[in-house]
Write a protein that holds these residues in place. Structure first.
Motif, short mmCIF file in Angstrom:
data_model
loop_
_atom_site.label_atom_id
_atom_site.label_comp_id
_atom_site.label_asym_id
_atom_site.label_seq_id
_atom_site.Cartn_x
_atom_site.Cartn_y
_atom_site.Cartn_z
N GLU A 357 -11.53 -0.94 2.07
CA GLU A 357 -11.21 -0.52 3.42
C GLU A 357 -10.26 0.51 3.55
OE1 GLU A 357 -11.71 -0.45 7.59
OE2 GLU A 357 -12.83 -1.43 6.05
N PRO A 358 -10.64 1.75 3.99
CA PRO A 358 -9.67 2.98 3.64
C PRO A 358 -8.43 2.64 4.73
CG PRO A 358 -11.49 3.35 5.34
CD PRO A 358 -11.81 2.13 4.71
N GLN A 359 -7.19 3.10 3.90
CA GLN A 359 -6.01 2.92 4.36
C GLN A 359 -5.49 4.38 4.97
OE1 GLN A 359 -4.65 0.09 5.17
NE2 GLN A 359 -6.52 -1.01 4.27
N VAL A 360 -4.37 4.16 5.86
CA VAL A 360 -3.84 5.46 6.28
C VAL A 360 -2.63 5.97 4.88
CG1 VAL A 360 -2.15 6.64 7.79
CG2 VAL A 360 -3.98 5.35 8.67
N VAL A 361 -3.07 7.20 4.34
CA VAL A 361 -2.23 7.69 3.24
C VAL A 361 -1.41 8.57 3.70
CG1 VAL A 361 -2.23 8.49 0.73
CG2 VAL A 361 -4.21 6.61 1.90
N PRO A 362 0.21 8.48 3.43
CA PRO A 362 0.92 9.53 3.70
C PRO A 362 0.98 10.53 2.42
CG PRO A 362 2.14 7.59 3.14
CD PRO A 362 0.69 7.00 3.09
N VAL A 394 -3.77 11.33 5.77
CA VAL A 394 -5.46 11.11 5.74
C VAL A 394 -5.57 9.48 5.43
CG1 VAL A 394 -5.34 13.37 4.56
CG2 VAL A 394 -5.36 11.37 3.08
N LEU A 395 -6.83 9.36 5.74
CA LEU A 395 -7.44 8.23 5.83
C LEU A 395 -8.42 8.01 4.40
CD1 LEU A 395 -7.54 5.89 7.82
CD2 LEU A 395 -9.65 6.57 8.65
N GLN A 397 -8.49 6.22 0.04
CA GLN A 397 -7.86 5.38 -1.15
C GLN A 397 -6.69 6.12 -1.61
OE1 GLN A 397 -9.10 2.30 -1.19
NE2 GLN A 397 -10.58 2.83 0.32
N ARG A 398 -5.73 5.35 -1.59
CA ARG A 398 -4.50 6.26 -2.15
C ARG A 398 -4.50 6.58 -3.56
NH1 ARG A 398 1.15 5.42 -0.31
NH2 ARG A 398 2.66 6.38 -1.83
N HIS A 399 -4.97 5.59 -4.34
CA HIS A 399 -4.96 5.84 -5.92
C HIS A 399 -5.89 6.92 -6.24
CE1 HIS A 399 -6.96 5.28 -10.02
NE2 HIS A 399 -5.54 5.22 -10.30
N ASP A 400 -6.93 7.11 -5.56
CA ASP A 400 -8.08 8.27 -5.61
C ASP A 400 -7.56 9.48 -5.20
OD1 ASP A 400 -9.82 6.02 -6.36
OD2 ASP A 400 -11.20 6.28 -5.10
N LEU A 401 -6.77 9.51 -4.06
CA LEU A 401 -6.31 10.89 -3.59
C LEU A 401 -5.05 11.18 -4.56
CD1 LEU A 401 -6.14 9.85 0.17
CD2 LEU A 401 -7.60 11.77 -0.95
N ARG A 402 -4.21 10.32 -5.05
CA ARG A 402 -3.22 10.67 -5.92
C ARG A 402 -3.77 11.40 -7.10
NH1 ARG A 402 2.08 9.27 -7.77
NH2 ARG A 402 2.15 9.43 -9.97
#
Length: 508
Positions: A357-362, A394-395, A397-402
């Protein structure tokens, strides 16, 4: 059901030879009767009957010839009768009427022949139009990509519609048995896996592509098949049409139209088999990559812990040269851990595994963490990091965006010249978050720019394992965004990661 006109005109022309055999005796008989009777009887009018016969023929010349002969016979009889009985006004008028009657009948015979020919052409045109409509409907029914099983099923139903037959059965003939691929359209008896009677197997010598048995109540045809992959021939397809309402020539045209479609089905089946094999191999490779990457992380993490403990003095004082070796080993270990992490992410995206489930990522916090991790490497290369980061969410996956942001920043630090500067800008506007990474490196040659974000492209700027920028693109696209590369006029490389901003307020 397709309804076609009869295969031949209902009133075919009579052969000219038969008409000559009827008309000439009649002409001679009337001429003899005219000569033997008084001129006042106007027997010459009966010569019109010979001309009228010509209307039944197919030759225009026959009508003209008979008309000329009858006119000549009238003139001859009139001259001989006048010599015998004398000539008066009544006799002359009767003879003129006889000649005019012959000419009128000749003219009407010509017009009747032309009308019959015109009607035959109209009938043939209508029949041809219906035939073309029926074949076009057949082609539409057989449209789209078809394998052999789908082809046989559609062909059976399309041929039944075309011919108005009680039933149509299609199957492969193997050693006198009807085998799959098989289809039956209609209420006829199915013959799948049963021995076929001899009259269905034998193709009479000299028979056309479509032939009839059982007194014309059954039409038969064959379609040739070529095997897939090996190039060997496979059993032909037998078409059995029970109770057709159309002539065999239409069925033959339909079979000729079906043959090239059947040839293409073999290619499609071959491509499907190859696609399934490739998909299976791809799954095996992804599983191997995933298992390798996952299992590699545990010993690498243990090794990194031991190396850091040794560098901190956990195993006692060490010579400077040994400490330098340990430091290089730790960097190599981190590079392997980074590669394992990218391979795990690659396996996930290549397998199209559903995300959590996507999360809000700062995104600003994520970038600050990446910048802290890269600070030591940038200092070693004497590269200055200049961040200008706005708050942006953004909405996803934190790990993937990092990982996506880290790949861009690592490349910028790696290819910046000593003393260079890397500008990192994060901004949000109009529902869009934009991350821009600028460096003073040599850039990407124009010939390679088009495939910069593909897998495993070779060295140069953006090089390395060939996975970093590809994964960045996949992550961006999975989050509804994109990543681009450009070269500024000031000689800077600019990578821009664009993502949709998260909606305002907390996400449920």
């Amino acid at each position: 059901m397709t309804t076609l006109p009869p295969s031949a005109p209902s009133a075919a022309p009579v052969r000219d030879s038969l008409l000559w055999s009827l008309s000439l005796p009649l002409l001679l008989g009337v001429l003899l009767l005219d000569l033997l009777t008084p001129a006042s009887l106007a027997v010459g009018t009966l010569l019109c009957a010979s001309v009228a016969f010509a209307a039944l023929g197919a030759s225009r010349q026959l009508t003209l010839t008979l008309t000329g002969l009858c006119v000549g016979a009238n003139v001859l009889a009139g001259a001989l009768n006048a010599d015998r009985d004398g000539l008066d006004a009544t006799t002359l008028a009767n003879r003129a009427v006889s000649i005019l009657a012959v000419l009128l009948v000749g003219f009407l015979s010509l017009r009747a022949r032309e009308a019959r020919a015109r009607a035959a052409r109209i009938e043939e045109d209508a029949r041809q139009l219906e035939r073309e409509r029926a074949l076009r409907a057949l082609a539409e029914a057989m449209g789209g990509p078809l394998g052999q099983a789908e082809f046989v099923d559609r062909a059976a139903h399309a041929l039944r519609t075309l011919t108005g037959a009680d039933h149509v059965e299609i199957g492969a003939v193997e050693r006198a048995f009807l085998r799959a691929p098989h289809a039956l359209a209609g209420s006829g008896p199915g013959r799948l896996n049963t021995r076929l009677p001899l009259d269905l197997l034998a193709h009479p010598a000299g028979a056309p592509d479509v032939w009839a048995v059982d007194g014309g109540r059954v039409q038969l045809a064959r379609l040739r098949r070529v095997g897939t992959g090996t190039g060997t021939e496979e059993a032909d397809l037998l078409i059995v049409i029970g109770g057709p309402q159309t002539p065999p020539n239409l069925t033959a045209e339909a079979v000729r139209a079906l043959q090239p479609i059947l040839d293409r089905t073999a290619l499609l089946d071959d491509l499907r088999v190859q696609g399934a094999q490739l998909a299976e191999r791809g799954e095996v490779l992804r599983d191997l990559v995933y298992a390798f990457s996952h299992d590699l992380r545990t010993p690498l993490l243990a090794n990194a812990m031991n190396l850091r403990a040794a560098l901190r003095g956990g195993f006692g004082p060490l010579p400077a040269e040994y400490l330098a070796t340990l430091e290089n080993g730790l960097q190599a270990n981190e590079a392997l851990l980074d590669l394992a992490d990218q391979l795990l992410l690659l396996a996930k995206y290549e397998a199209d595994e559903p995300d959590a489930e996507p999360q809000v990522v700062p995104l600003r916090e994520v970038l600050l963490g990446v910048l802290r991790d890269l600070g030591g490497r940038a200092a070693e290369r004497r590269v200055t990091l200049e961040p200008q980061l706005e708050g942006a969410r953004v909405l996803g996956q934190r790990h993937d965006l990092r990982r996506a942001a880290q790949n861009l920043l690592e490349n910028a630090v790696k290819f910046s010249p000593p003393g260079g500067e890397v500008r990192v800008t994060l901004s949000a506007a109009a529902g869009e978050v934009r991350l821009t990474v600028q460096d003073e490196g040599p850039g990407v040659p124009p010939a390679r720019a088009a495939r910069l974000f593909q897998r495993f492209r070779g060295g140069g700027a953006g090089g390395g394992t060939g996975l970093g920028l590809y994964l960045t693109r996949r992550v961006a696209q999975a989050h509804g965004g994109n990543v681009t590369y450009a070269r500024t006029g000031a000689g800077r490389s600019v990578f821009t990661l664009t993502l949709p901003a998260a909606p305002e307020g907390p996400r449920a």
